[in-house]
Design a protein around this motif. Structure first.
Motif, PDB file in Angstrom:
ATOM      1  N   ILE A 150      38.045  47.878  44.537  1.00 53.90           N
ATOM      2  CA  ILE A 150      38.944  47.800  43.389  1.00 53.90           C
ATOM      3  C   ILE A 150      39.727  46.425  43.786  1.00 53.90           C
ATOM      4  N   ASP A 151      39.564  45.462  42.548  1.00 58.58           N
ATOM      5  CA  ASP A 151      40.124  44.176  42.741  1.00 58.58           C
ATOM      6  C   ASP A 151      41.642  44.176  42.315  1.00 58.58           C
ATOM      7  N   ASP A 152      42.516  43.469  42.869  1.00 57.47           N
ATOM      8  CA  ASP A 152      43.831  43.240  42.460  1.00 57.47           C
ATOM      9  C   ASP A 152      44.504  44.514  42.260  1.00 57.47           C
ATOM     10  N   PHE A 153      44.261  45.398  43.549  1.00 57.19           N
ATOM     11  CA  PHE A 153      44.898  46.773  43.485  1.00 57.19           C
ATOM     12  C   PHE A 153      46.458  46.691  43.179  1.00 57.19           C
ATOM     13  N   ILE A 161      30.867  40.166  44.495  1.00 57.04           N
ATOM     14  CA  ILE A 161      30.845  39.478  43.314  1.00 57.04           C
ATOM     15  C   ILE A 161      32.193  40.160  42.263  1.00 57.04           C
ATOM     16  N   ASN A 162      32.624  39.236  41.468  1.00 55.48           N
ATOM     17  CA  ASN A 162      33.577  39.745  40.614  1.00 55.48           C
ATOM     18  C   ASN A 162      32.954  40.207  39.323  1.00 55.48           C
ATOM     19  N   VAL A 163      33.095  41.435  38.932  1.00 53.42           N
ATOM     20  CA  VAL A 163      32.514  41.960  37.822  1.00 53.42           C
ATOM     21  C   VAL A 163      33.607  42.003  36.622  1.00 53.42           C
ATOM     22  N   LEU A 201      32.913  33.056  44.551  1.00 59.39           N
ATOM     23  CA  LEU A 201      34.187  32.674  43.402  1.00 59.39           C
ATOM     24  C   LEU A 201      33.527  31.438  42.418  1.00 59.39           C
ATOM     25  N   LEU A 202      33.592  31.757  41.164  1.00 58.38           N
ATOM     26  CA  LEU A 202      33.152  30.628  40.509  1.00 58.38           C
ATOM     27  C   LEU A 202      33.831  29.565  40.566  1.00 58.38           C
ATOM     28  N   ARG A 203      33.298  28.208  40.239  1.00 57.13           N
ATOM     29  CA  ARG A 203      34.006  26.878  40.111  1.00 57.13           C
ATOM     30  C   ARG A 203      33.457  26.182  39.206  1.00 57.13           C
ATOM     31  N   TRP A 204      34.263  25.338  38.461  1.00 58.95           N
ATOM     32  CA  TRP A 204      33.859  24.614  37.223  1.00 58.95           C
ATOM     33  C   TRP A 204      34.315  23.165  37.107  1.00 58.95           C
ATOM     34  N   HIS A 253      32.406  30.309  48.444  1.00 58.99           N
ATOM     35  CA  HIS A 253      32.515  31.454  49.011  1.00 58.99           C
ATOM     36  C   HIS A 253      33.521  31.569  49.999  1.00 58.99           C
ATOM     37  N   GLN A 254      34.249  32.776  50.019  1.00 62.38           N
ATOM     38  CA  GLN A 254      35.487  32.837  50.766  1.00 62.38           C
ATOM     39  C   GLN A 254      35.206  33.945  51.814  1.00 62.38           C
ATOM     40  N   PRO A 255      35.258  33.674  53.042  1.00 62.03           N
ATOM     41  CA  PRO A 255      34.873  34.739  54.003  1.00 62.03           C
ATOM     42  C   PRO A 255      35.742  35.944  54.262  1.00 62.03           C
ATOM     43  N   ASP A 304      46.311  43.321  45.779  1.00 62.15           N
ATOM     44  CA  ASP A 304      46.520  41.903  45.270  1.00 62.15           C
ATOM     45  C   ASP A 304      47.351  40.997  45.910  1.00 62.15           C
ATOM     46  N   ARG A 305      47.191  39.484  45.678  1.00 61.90           N
ATOM     47  CA  ARG A 305      47.514  38.790  46.392  1.00 61.90           C
ATOM     48  C   ARG A 305      49.133  38.597  46.127  1.00 61.90           C
ATOM     49  N   SER A 306      49.461  39.025  45.189  1.00 58.47           N
ATOM     50  CA  SER A 306      51.147  38.945  44.743  1.00 58.47           C
ATOM     51  C   SER A 306      51.882  39.988  45.711  1.00 58.47           C
ATOM     52  N   VAL A 328      45.762  36.033  52.075  1.00 62.88           N
ATOM     53  CA  VAL A 328      46.723  35.649  53.208  1.00 62.88           C
ATOM     54  C   VAL A 328      46.736  34.575  53.535  1.00 62.88           C
ATOM     55  N   GLU A 329      48.181  33.901  53.821  1.00 61.05           N
ATOM     56  CA  GLU A 329      48.259  32.411  53.997  1.00 61.05           C
ATOM     57  C   GLU A 329      49.145  32.033  55.213  1.00 61.05           C
ATOM     58  N   ASN A 330      49.682  33.006  55.784  1.00 62.15           N
ATOM     59  CA  ASN A 330      50.551  32.700  57.198  1.00 62.15           C
ATOM     60  C   ASN A 330      50.154  33.932  58.168  1.00 62.15           C
ATOM     61  N   GLY A 354      42.001  35.053  52.916  1.00 59.66           N
ATOM     62  CA  GLY A 354      43.178  34.104  52.585  1.00 59.66           C
ATOM     63  C   GLY A 354      42.928  32.837  53.216  1.00 59.66           C
ATOM     64  N   TYR A 355      43.740  31.909  52.578  1.00 53.06           N
ATOM     65  CA  TYR A 355      43.865  30.340  52.962  1.00 53.06           C
ATOM     66  C   TYR A 355      43.866  30.322  54.540  1.00 53.06           C
ATOM     67  N   LEU A 356      44.625  31.422  55.144  1.00 54.01           N
ATOM     68  CA  LEU A 356      44.848  31.149  56.684  1.00 54.01           C
ATOM     69  C   LEU A 356      43.545  31.178  57.308  1.00 54.01           C
TER      70      LEU A 356
HETATM   71  P1  C2E Z   1      40.199  37.262  42.372  1.00 49.32           P
HETATM   72  O1  C2E Z   1      38.925  38.066  42.217  1.00 49.32           O
HETATM   73  O2  C2E Z   1      41.431  37.972  42.783  1.00 49.32           O
HETATM   74  O3  C2E Z   1      40.001  36.031  43.657  1.00 49.32           O
HETATM   75  C1  C2E Z   1      40.751  35.624  44.589  1.00 49.32           C
HETATM   76  C2  C2E Z   1      41.524  34.549  44.281  1.00 49.32           C
HETATM   77  O4  C2E Z   1      42.552  34.200  45.140  1.00 49.32           O
HETATM   78  C3  C2E Z   1      40.520  33.099  44.241  1.00 49.32           C
HETATM   79  O5  C2E Z   1      41.089  32.528  43.196  1.00 49.32           O
HETATM   80  C4  C2E Z   1      40.984  32.534  45.437  1.00 49.32           C
HETATM   81  O6  C2E Z   1      40.481  31.248  45.590  1.00 49.32           O
HETATM   82  C5  C2E Z   1      42.434  32.759  45.740  1.00 49.32           C
HETATM   83  N1  C2E Z   1      42.662  32.809  46.954  1.00 49.32           N
HETATM   84  C6  C2E Z   1      42.132  33.182  48.320  1.00 49.32           C
HETATM   85  N2  C2E Z   1      42.709  33.170  49.246  1.00 49.32           N
HETATM   86  C7  C2E Z   1      44.185  32.698  48.770  1.00 49.32           C
HETATM   87  C8  C2E Z   1      45.364  32.553  49.434  1.00 49.32           C
HETATM   88  O7  C2E Z   1      45.436  32.661  50.505  1.00 49.32           O
HETATM   89  N3  C2E Z   1      46.293  31.945  48.640  1.00 49.32           N
HETATM   90  C9  C2E Z   1      46.235  31.960  47.351  1.00 49.32           C
HETATM   91  N4  C2E Z   1      47.498  31.691  46.669  1.00 49.32           N
HETATM   92  N5  C2E Z   1      45.315  32.218  46.586  1.00 49.32           N
HETATM   93  C10 C2E Z   1      44.114  32.481  47.516  1.00 49.32           C
HETATM   94  P2  C2E Z   1      39.978  31.764  42.232  1.00 49.32           P
HETATM   95  O8  C2E Z   1      38.782  31.364  42.844  1.00 49.32           O
HETATM   96  O9  C2E Z   1      40.693  30.696  41.568  1.00 49.32           O
HETATM   97  O10 C2E Z   1      39.725  32.988  41.426  1.00 49.32           O
HETATM   98  C11 C2E Z   1      40.747  33.455  40.287  1.00 49.32           C
HETATM   99  C12 C2E Z   1      40.108  34.543  39.661  1.00 49.32           C
HETATM  100  O11 C2E Z   1      38.935  34.393  38.894  1.00 49.32           O
HETATM  101  C13 C2E Z   1      39.497  35.663  40.510  1.00 49.32           C
HETATM  102  O12 C2E Z   1      40.632  36.236  41.140  1.00 49.32           O
HETATM  103  C14 C2E Z   1      38.646  36.295  39.776  1.00 49.32           C
HETATM  104  O13 C2E Z   1      39.222  37.317  39.062  1.00 49.32           O
HETATM  105  C15 C2E Z   1      38.202  35.525  38.554  1.00 49.32           C
HETATM  106  N6  C2E Z   1      36.860  35.120  38.858  1.00 49.32           N
HETATM  107  C16 C2E Z   1      36.572  34.122  39.912  1.00 49.32           C
HETATM  108  N7  C2E Z   1      34.861  34.282  39.802  1.00 49.32           N
HETATM  109  C17 C2E Z   1      34.469  34.923  39.198  1.00 49.32           C
HETATM  110  C18 C2E Z   1      33.106  35.422  38.652  1.00 49.32           C
HETATM  111  O14 C2E Z   1      32.397  35.034  39.130  1.00 49.32           O
HETATM  112  N8  C2E Z   1      33.297  36.448  37.647  1.00 49.32           N
HETATM  113  C19 C2E Z   1      34.493  37.199  37.247  1.00 49.32           C
HETATM  114  N9  C2E Z   1      34.326  37.909  36.250  1.00 49.32           N
HETATM  115  N10 C2E Z   1      35.547  36.450  37.614  1.00 49.32           N
HETATM  116  C20 C2E Z   1      35.573  35.543  38.556  1.00 49.32           C
END
Ligand code: C2E
Ligand code: CA
Ligand code: CA
Length: 711
Positions: A587-590, A525-527, A469-472, A452-454, A611-613, A647-649, A666-668
């Protein structure tokens, strides 16, 4: 019948005649009023100020003042403009009565007074005053509404003549449009639609719309118009100036499809162009070549001479490449910048593979002349990897990956050269199949975790929610990024089961938190589009919430823009059902995938996640902020929350705060962490949320902690 007011009304009785004061007070009190007797003008003014009576009975002749002057004084004083004043006079002459009205009296009364009718007189006057007051309030409200509304509203009769022109108040006074024809206030096309809407048979439930533009160049303004016929044969026309929104749209579109440093198309636009190029080639039976180009040792220039020199060099390189591709002869080419020092040249209409070599050589030739930048002279060489359609594949991403691999081969072969993609490089792409098998196995074995990310509220520094966020963890390869395995899971359909699992685990977590100090946290949650597209998706989410007894308000669904472009009706109805149930939708990655922003307004959405880009760009160059600022402005207009991710800095944070972004992630603040770690972070408030507040420069507020703790 006189109706008893809830709180007794107060009547000021001003008369120097003691008998009059006594009788008037007695009568009024018996009728349920509070009487305030005053013998002099001074007493009257003192009572007016301290007791604020609801009505004044005022004798014309007073020992220390003239009743007319006193009336003028009351009207001019604070709060005296609206109070009903009844002048009581013994002179039955028109002069006194006229004078009474001149000085602002509401009514007059003759002496001797008929005491039994006094309460009714007072009651009527108060009622009239109440009506006037509520009319004023509603008028004020209407005026505020009209001013807030950027719309112009016309009422038009059946012949197309403007009957009314309602608009913001400033414009209303100067409106000379009443009486004009529709054709005089809007273009012919729009007027035609209006007339059609009025033509019998009139359907009052039908709203027709049209957009039009007026003026040209910088003066050009865009309008959105709606027509609604009325049962009485008139037509209501609402016109909204959407010039600013259009500009923002164009700006965002530019920023989303073009690289701000070089002005070249970016990856998004390249992918679109490639799709088109492949379809055309398929029909024509020609080849498409993808040249992936990386500048050799560019990083050294950047690191040693600084970004501004590096940027200037990239711009100069981009100009030359652009020039070269445009004059590449019969083959049509286009160029894009993928980021850093990586460019892609797309060449269409090829007959043979060898023609791609010619293009690669021309590119190297074009770059051979040294570059003069920032007082330095540079020799720049490229390494070029080439992938071909249809030989190496027909999927865009696949071709990009293969051209990238070939580029590494070119580098291995000594730089400043080109290499074609070859079968021996396929080992990497084969692993996709492995990945799929491993993914299924991992799912069955329960090898997934959720971190979980706050998300932090920028105004208060409080953690308002978290994203799941899913982890494997792969036995052989260690941690595998969702960026890698989610696309595979989507491709093989496993995403539906995986998504269900995430939902279930999230609900389980919310159930555990319920009633604790973390019970206020929302989880997003991401859908995946694939999940949302399933017929039973809404039911299954709501069912899971019910099963765990979780309040729907605690769950937020993050969806992507691409979902909105698919089957619009089904999507909208699904979204509406979620919203009606209390869930929030964001809306994610807007900003990365849309085609038009107009559609956003038609979807029930609570928040946009930048979007983080784009956030990443905030700290590198001044220009990068434009898109973030534009997205925040757009969200404001559409009344949505804005969340910035990645958000990193502090520089990024500061920018976002300056532009009133609502939440940051963000990581900050924190990366996504296991649940135990998250709970520690949030619970040790001094070190946890206190950290965010200090970071944001917000004074620790003990009441906020208390509120958060009790929520
Ligand atoms: P997302 O939904 O855009 O999630 C945010 C991603 O940015 C996460 O990567 C997170 O760890 C990362 N992030 C957070 N803060 C920072 C930061 O300060 N800098 C940088 N560079 N990155 C940051 P993560 O966890 O690797 O997830 C990648 C993508 O995978 C997610 O992008 C999402 O699209 C997908 N995803 C993750 N979990 C799920 C899930 O349960 N279901 C679905 N459908 N997709 C998922
Ligand atoms: Ca997300
Ligand atoms: Ca995202």
């Amino acid at each position: 019948m006189t109706q008893q007011p809830v709180t007794p009304r107060t009547i000021l009785v001003v008369d120097d005649d003691e008998m009059f004061r006594l009788l008037a007070s007695e009568t009024l009190q018996q009728a349920g009023y509070v009487a305030l007797p005053a013998a002099t003008g001074r007493e009257a003014l003192a009572l007016l100020a301290s007791r604020r009576p609801d009505l004044v009975l005022l004798d014309v002749e007073l020992p220390d003042a003239n009743g007319f002057d006193l009336c003028t004084g009351i009207r001019a004083g604070s709060g005296g403009a609206d109070i009903p004043i009844v002048m009581v006079t013994g002179h039955n002459d028109t002069d006194s009565i006229e004078r009474a009205f001149m000085v602002g009296a509401t009514d007059f009364m003759l002496k001797p007074v008929l005491w039994q009718t006094l309460p009714q007189r007072v009651e009527f006057m108060l009622r009239a005053q109440d009506n006037l007051q509520s009319l004023r309030i509603s008028e004020q409200k209407n005026r505020a509404l009209l001013q807030a509304l950027p719309d112009t509203i016309y009422i038009v009769d059946a012949s197309g003549t403007l009957l009314e022109h309602i608009t913001g108040v400033e414009r209303m006074a100067s409106s000379t449009l009443v009486g004009s024809k529709l054709e005089d206030v809007m273009p012919q096309d729009a007027a035609r639609i209006a007339r059609r809407a009025m033509a019998p048979p009139v359907d009052v439930t039908r709203i027709s719309t049209c957009d039009f533009e007026v003026g040209s160049g910088a003066e050009r303004r865009c309008f959105e118009t709606r027509f609604r016929p009325q049962a009485d044969g008139t037509l209501v026309v609402i016109t909204r100036d959407i010039t600013e929104r259009r500009r923002t749209e164009l700006r965002i579109k530019y920023l989303a499809y073009f690289d701000t440093l070089t002005g070249l198309p970016n990856r998004q636009l390249l992918v679109r162009d490639m799709g088109r190029a492949i379809r055309t080639a398929q029909k024509a039976g020609t080849l498409v070549a993808l040249l992936y180009l990386d500048l050799d040792r560019f990083k050294r220039i950047n690191d040693n001479l600084g970004h501004s020199v590096g940027d200037a060099l990239l711009r100069a390189v981009a100009r030359r490449l652009h020039q070269c591709v445009r004059t590449a002869g019969t083959n049509r080419g286009s160029i894009a910048r993928l980021g850093g020092d990586e460019f892609v040249v797309l060449v269409t209409g090829l007959e043979q593979e060898s023609q791609a070599t010619v293009v690669a050589d021309r590119i190297r030739e074009a770059l051979r002349e040294p570059f003069d930048c920032g007082g330095h002279r540079f020799v720049v060489t490229p390494s070029i990897g080439i992938a071909l359609y249809p030989k190496d594949g027909s999927e865009i991403e696949d071709l990009l990956v293969k051209a990238d691999m070939a580029m590494y081969k070119a580098k291995d072969q000594g730089r400043n050269g080109h290499a074609f993609y070859g079968e021996s490089m396929a080992i990497r792409s084969l692993s996709r199949l492995e990945l799929e098998n491993d993914l299924r196995r991992a799912f069955d074995a329960g090898d997934f975790q959720i971190h979980h990310q706050p998300k932090v509220d920028l105004a208060t520094g409080n953690v308002v929610g978290v994203e799941a966020l899913l982890r494997w963890h792969h036995a052989g390869r260690g941690w595998i990024s969702p960026e890698t395995f989610i696309p595979v899971a989507e491709e093989c359909g496993l995403i539906v089961a995986l998504g269900d699992w995430v939902l279930q685990e999230t609900c389980r977590q919310l159930q555990r938190w319920a009633g604790t100090d973390l019970g206020h946290l929302t989880v997003a949650i991401n859908v995946s589009v694939q999940q949302f597209a399933r017929e039973d998706f809404v039911e299954s989410v709501l069912g899971t919430l019910r099963r765990f007894g979780v309040r729907p308000q605690l769950l937020e669904l993050e969806i992507t823009e691409s979902l909105l472009l698919r089957n619009v009706d089904d999507t909208t109805s699904g979204m509406k059902r979620f919203r009606a149930a209390g869930l929030a939708l964001s809306i994610d990655d807007f900003g990365t995938g849309y085609s038009s922003l107009g559609y956003l307004r038609d979807f029930p959405v609570d928040a946009l996640k930048i979007d983080r880009s784009f956030v990443k760009d905030l700290s590198s160059r001044g220009d990068g902020g434009a898109i973030c600022a534009a997205i925040i402005a757009l969200a404001r207009e559409l009344r949505m929350r804005v969340i910035a991710e990645g958000v990193e800095n502090l520089e990024q944070l500061e920018f976002l705060r300056r532009h009133s972004c609502d939440e940051v992630q963000g990581y900050l603040m924190s990366p996504a962490v296991p649940i135990g770690e998250l709970e520690n972070l949030l619970r040790s408030s001094a070190e946890g949320t206190g950290v965010f507040r200090r970071m944001l420069g917000i004074e620790p507020d003990p009441t906020l902690d208390l509120i958060a703790a009790n929520q």
